[in-house]
Every structure is written in C-alpha cells, then in structure tokens.
Design a protein around this motif. Structure first.
Motif, PDB file in Angstrom:
ATOM      1  N   UNK A  68      37.198  30.914  52.559  1.00 36.53           N
ATOM      2  CA  UNK A  68      36.545  29.611  52.439  1.00 36.53           C
ATOM      3  C   UNK A  68      35.544  29.627  51.298  1.00 36.53           C
ATOM      4  N   UNK A  69      35.042  28.448  50.983  1.00 41.33           N
ATOM      5  CA  UNK A  69      34.041  28.380  49.928  1.00 41.33           C
ATOM      6  C   UNK A  69      33.669  26.960  49.555  1.00 41.33           C
ATOM      7  N   UNK A  70      32.631  26.854  48.740  1.00 40.02           N
ATOM      8  CA  UNK A  70      32.136  25.567  48.254  1.00 40.02           C
ATOM      9  C   UNK A  70      32.033  25.610  46.743  1.00 40.02           C
ATOM     10  N   UNK A  71      32.305  24.479  46.122  1.00 45.54           N
ATOM     11  CA  UNK A  71      32.067  24.316  44.692  1.00 45.54           C
ATOM     12  C   UNK A  71      31.005  23.233  44.524  1.00 45.54           C
ATOM     13  N   UNK A  72      29.875  23.626  43.929  1.00 45.49           N
ATOM     14  CA  UNK A  72      28.755  22.721  43.731  1.00 45.49           C
ATOM     15  C   UNK A  72      28.331  22.741  42.271  1.00 45.49           C
ATOM     16  N   UNK A  73      27.504  21.744  41.905  1.00 52.08           N
ATOM     17  CA  UNK A  73      26.847  21.732  40.601  1.00 52.08           C
ATOM     18  C   UNK A  73      25.343  21.598  40.836  1.00 52.08           C
ATOM     19  N   UNK A  74      24.561  22.190  39.957  1.00 52.90           N
ATOM     20  CA  UNK A  74      23.103  22.114  40.084  1.00 52.90           C
ATOM     21  C   UNK A  74      22.497  21.774  38.732  1.00 52.90           C
ATOM     22  N   UNK A  75      21.730  20.681  38.704  1.00 51.56           N
ATOM     23  CA  UNK A  75      20.967  20.304  37.511  1.00 51.56           C
ATOM     24  C   UNK A  75      19.538  20.039  37.968  1.00 51.56           C
ATOM     25  N   UNK A  76      18.610  20.799  37.434  1.00 53.46           N
ATOM     26  CA  UNK A  76      17.236  20.678  37.903  1.00 53.46           C
ATOM     27  C   UNK A  76      17.159  21.050  39.370  1.00 53.46           C
ATOM     28  N   UNK A  77      16.578  20.198  40.172  1.00 50.97           N
ATOM     29  CA  UNK A  77      16.418  20.464  41.602  1.00 50.97           C
ATOM     30  C   UNK A  77      17.413  19.674  42.461  1.00 50.97           C
ATOM     31  N   UNK A  78      18.414  19.077  41.798  1.00 55.87           N
ATOM     32  CA  UNK A  78      19.429  18.312  42.532  1.00 55.87           C
ATOM     33  C   UNK A  78      20.751  19.074  42.526  1.00 55.87           C
ATOM     34  N   UNK A  79      21.332  19.237  43.722  1.00 55.11           N
ATOM     35  CA  UNK A  79      22.593  19.948  43.894  1.00 55.11           C
ATOM     36  C   UNK A  79      23.659  18.953  44.365  1.00 55.11           C
ATOM     37  N   UNK A  80      24.846  19.065  43.793  1.00 54.78           N
ATOM     38  CA  UNK A  80      25.907  18.097  44.060  1.00 54.78           C
ATOM     39  C   UNK A  80      27.173  18.812  44.508  1.00 54.78           C
ATOM     40  N   UNK A  81      27.641  18.494  45.697  1.00 57.93           N
ATOM     41  CA  UNK A  81      28.888  19.077  46.208  1.00 57.93           C
ATOM     42  C   UNK A  81      30.087  18.459  45.503  1.00 57.93           C
ATOM     43  N   UNK A  82      31.073  19.290  45.199  1.00 55.21           N
ATOM     44  CA  UNK A  82      32.334  18.778  44.654  1.00 55.21           C
ATOM     45  C   UNK A  82      33.495  19.100  45.586  1.00 55.21           C
ATOM     46  N   UNK A  83      33.570  20.336  46.029  1.00 57.57           N
ATOM     47  CA  UNK A  83      34.690  20.751  46.887  1.00 57.57           C
ATOM     48  C   UNK A  83      34.160  21.688  47.971  1.00 57.57           C
ATOM     49  N   UNK A  84      34.626  21.486  49.203  1.00 57.86           N
ATOM     50  CA  UNK A  84      34.407  22.443  50.280  1.00 57.86           C
ATOM     51  C   UNK A  84      35.751  22.683  50.954  1.00 57.86           C
TER      52      UNK A  84
END
Length: 360
Positions: free
Chosen positions: A249-265
């Motif tokens: 299993x796993x998650x794909x996220x993006x992080x810019x500054x202090x905001x994290x954005x989920x793309x795939x779980x």
C-alpha cells in the motif's frame, strides 16, 4: 485593496518588451510580463499560494507556461496576487487554481486585463475560492472541484484527541494486528529525489488493481504517470508500506510550503480486513504534522469517512467574466454547456452504477 474602476483604463497603457506598470492613487500597482513566465516568479507563487496546482514548475510539466502572461498586483509595495494566464482567441484563462482570492482583487485583475487587451471578451478562472457579491459584470459560476480539508494541529497528541475514541481505537487495533500477523510490516516516507519510480509505479498499479475489482479501468495512462513522476521529484511525498519487502500500500502526495495535497492512496485488497487504508492515512497525517504542515487536502468523495479524520468539505468554483452585456449570447451558451455537461455526467455515473449492479 480598493477596486480600480475600468473607466480609469480607457487609454493606451505602454506595453514594452520588459514591464508595463500603472499606479493608481491608492498605492495599487501591477506589473505585466509577456510570455514566457519569468523565472523569479516560481518562488513567489509557491510562497504566496502554497499549492502544487498553481506552481510554475507543474505548469511546465503539463506544457502550460510557454505562451502564458504573468500579472503581479502589489499593494503598498507588497505582492498581493500573481495570476498566470493564457489568451486563446477572445478568452483569457487564468492557470492558477485552488486558491482563495478576495472579490476586490478579482475585479482589479479582470478590469485591468479587459482594458489592456481589447480583443479579450471573457476572463476565465478554474476552481477558485471567491464569493462575488457585487454584480459589477456579467458572469457565470459553477462548481468545479469538491475537496475535503484537514487543518493540522501542532502534535500527534492533539490530532489523536480530535479523533473519536472508537475511530482512534480502530486505528490502534489495525496497527497491532498488522504488526502481529506480519512482523516485517513497515511504513516509510520519501520526498523529492528520494522517491523511486519503481515504488511509485507499484502504488499506482495497486490503484488500478483496486479499480479493476470494482469493474472500472484505470484513469492513469503512461503519459499521466510520467508527468506525476516529474512533479513528485519537485514536490513529492511518498508513503510506502511493505510486507516482506513487497509493497502492499501507499500514498502519493505533494507538499508546497505547509500545505499537503493527496493525489493517490491505494493498498492491496488482501489487507482490507486490517483497515490498511485508514492506518496509512493516519500515519501520513502524523508525518505531515512532523514536517510542520498546517493543512491537508484529501480530494472529494467519501466525505463522511474523511470527516472521521477531521476533514471539512469545501467547494471550489469556476468563473467566467464577460466584457459587456453584448456578450449575452456567449453567456447563455456557456451556461447551457455547463448545465448539459453536468447533467450528462450525472446520467453516465448513475447508468454505470446500475449496469455494474445488474452484472453482479
């Protein structure tokens, strides 16, 4: 920032190969850069919006910045907004998305662009947070993206306190059972250039596997995966769960500054009885807190379940602003198209669900 009235701009504003600048009495200024987007803008956009979906680097990955103008508005010398936009035909389309903008600054931008570019009849925004209360101009509005947003506390203890006791106990139980039944179970986090393409593709493959069990085909093509990899190397955060060194299993996220954005779980359906998805999400939130994150965007859908983690539903809207009432025909055509597409989308999903039910 006070709105600039469009009548102030019914004059020729110089547009040199460098910068055009106009100053209003209330210390509002703007700078307009011709294509391509200036390199120094990249850090400013990330600092201002902390959102992967309006970073210049991501725009470049998707081929959007080569013909884009850059508009910077300042108030008392400080940057208030940066809008990156393209002009196609009679429409100026802003590429920034998933950002919050006060109404007065939308008006400032729209009025200025319509005054500078006489061929532009429509100014378009996709998926933004703004409430237009003053109908100073004809516009269309429709829901573009439904999100679920988790505001992160300062510590794991604070996050645990937020969860209901039953949900918190369920996650702890999942952790105990996973480690008891699979002593080699491990969760690791990687970022940027540490991220392995092999791991990323394995997690995406699990998503395709999970969709196949629901009778759906994967929506990610090879070109999409290659773009995801390029963005991950810049802003990526990868959660990888393994058992006996095999990804489960796993998650794909993006992080810019202090905001994290989920793309795939995703996770292997074999581990559904361990509620592996919940446990992966929980550990990812804790990781974001440890990285001094302040906010997680979880995408739309499953609102009730995401609310267990403290997520609040949130809608972003698209807007099209028209130069004058003479564009009324275009206004009604756009309105008709939006309504028609929305209707057919709902019909398609309901029909697909009915067919899947009949085939079971």
């Amino acid at each position: 920032m006070k709105t600039l009235h469009s009548e102030k701009f019914h004059l020729r504003i110089p547009f040199s190969e460098n910068i055009s600048q106009f100053v209003d009495p209330d210390l509002c200024t703007f700078q307009l850069f011709p294509p391509p987007v200036p390199q120094f803008i990249e850090q400013e956009v990330e600092r201002l919006y902390e959102n992967v979906y309006c970073t210049v680097a991501r725009m470049r990955v998707y081929g959007f910045d080569g013909d884009a103008y850059t508009f910077i508005s300042k108030y008392k010398g400080n940057i208030a907004d940066i809008f990156i936009f393209r002009i196609r035909g009679a429409t100026a389309s802003v590429l920034n998305q998933q950002i919050t903008i006060p109404e007065c600054r939308i008006r400032y931008f729209v009025d200025t662009i319509l005054s500078l570019f006489l061929r532009v009849k429509v100014v378009s925004f996709h998926a933004i947070d703004v409430e237009i209360n003053n109908t100073w101009r004809l516009f269309n509005k429709w829901e573009a993206i439904h999100e679920n947003i988790v505001a992160l506390p300062a510590s794991r203890a604070d996050f645990d306190e937020r969860l209901s006791s039953s949900f918190r106990n369920s996650i702890r139980s999942s952790s105990r059972k996973l480690h008891a039944d699979f002593p080699s179970f491990t969760i690791r986090f990687y970022s940027g250039l540490e991220i392995s393409e092999k791991d990323t593709r394995a997690i995406i493959a699990l998503t395709a596997q999970r969709m196949a069990t629901k009778g759906k085909s994967s929506y990610l093509k090879e070109a999409d995966i290659e773009r995801i990899m390029r963005v991950l190397r810049l802003y990526g955060m990868l959660c990888v769960a393994t058992i006996d060194d095999k990804i489960c299993g796993g998650n794909i996220w993006y992080a810019v500054g202090k905001r994290h954005t989920m793309h795939i779980i995703s996770h292997d359906p074999c581990y559904d009885r361990y509620a592996l998805g919940n446990y992966l999400n929980y550990e990812t939130f804790i990781y974001c807190i440890e990285q001094s994150g302040k906010e997680c965007w979880l995408m739309g859908g499953n609102d009730a379940h995401k609310a267990k983690f403290g997520a609040i539903p949130f809608n972003l809207y698209s807007y099209r602003f028209y130069r004058s009432p003479r564009n009324i025909i275009r206004y009604f055509f756009d309105n008709f198209m939006v309504s028609t597409i929305s209707l057919w989308t709902k019909v398609f999903y309901k029909t697909a669900a009915l067919v899947r039910g009949l085939l079971r």
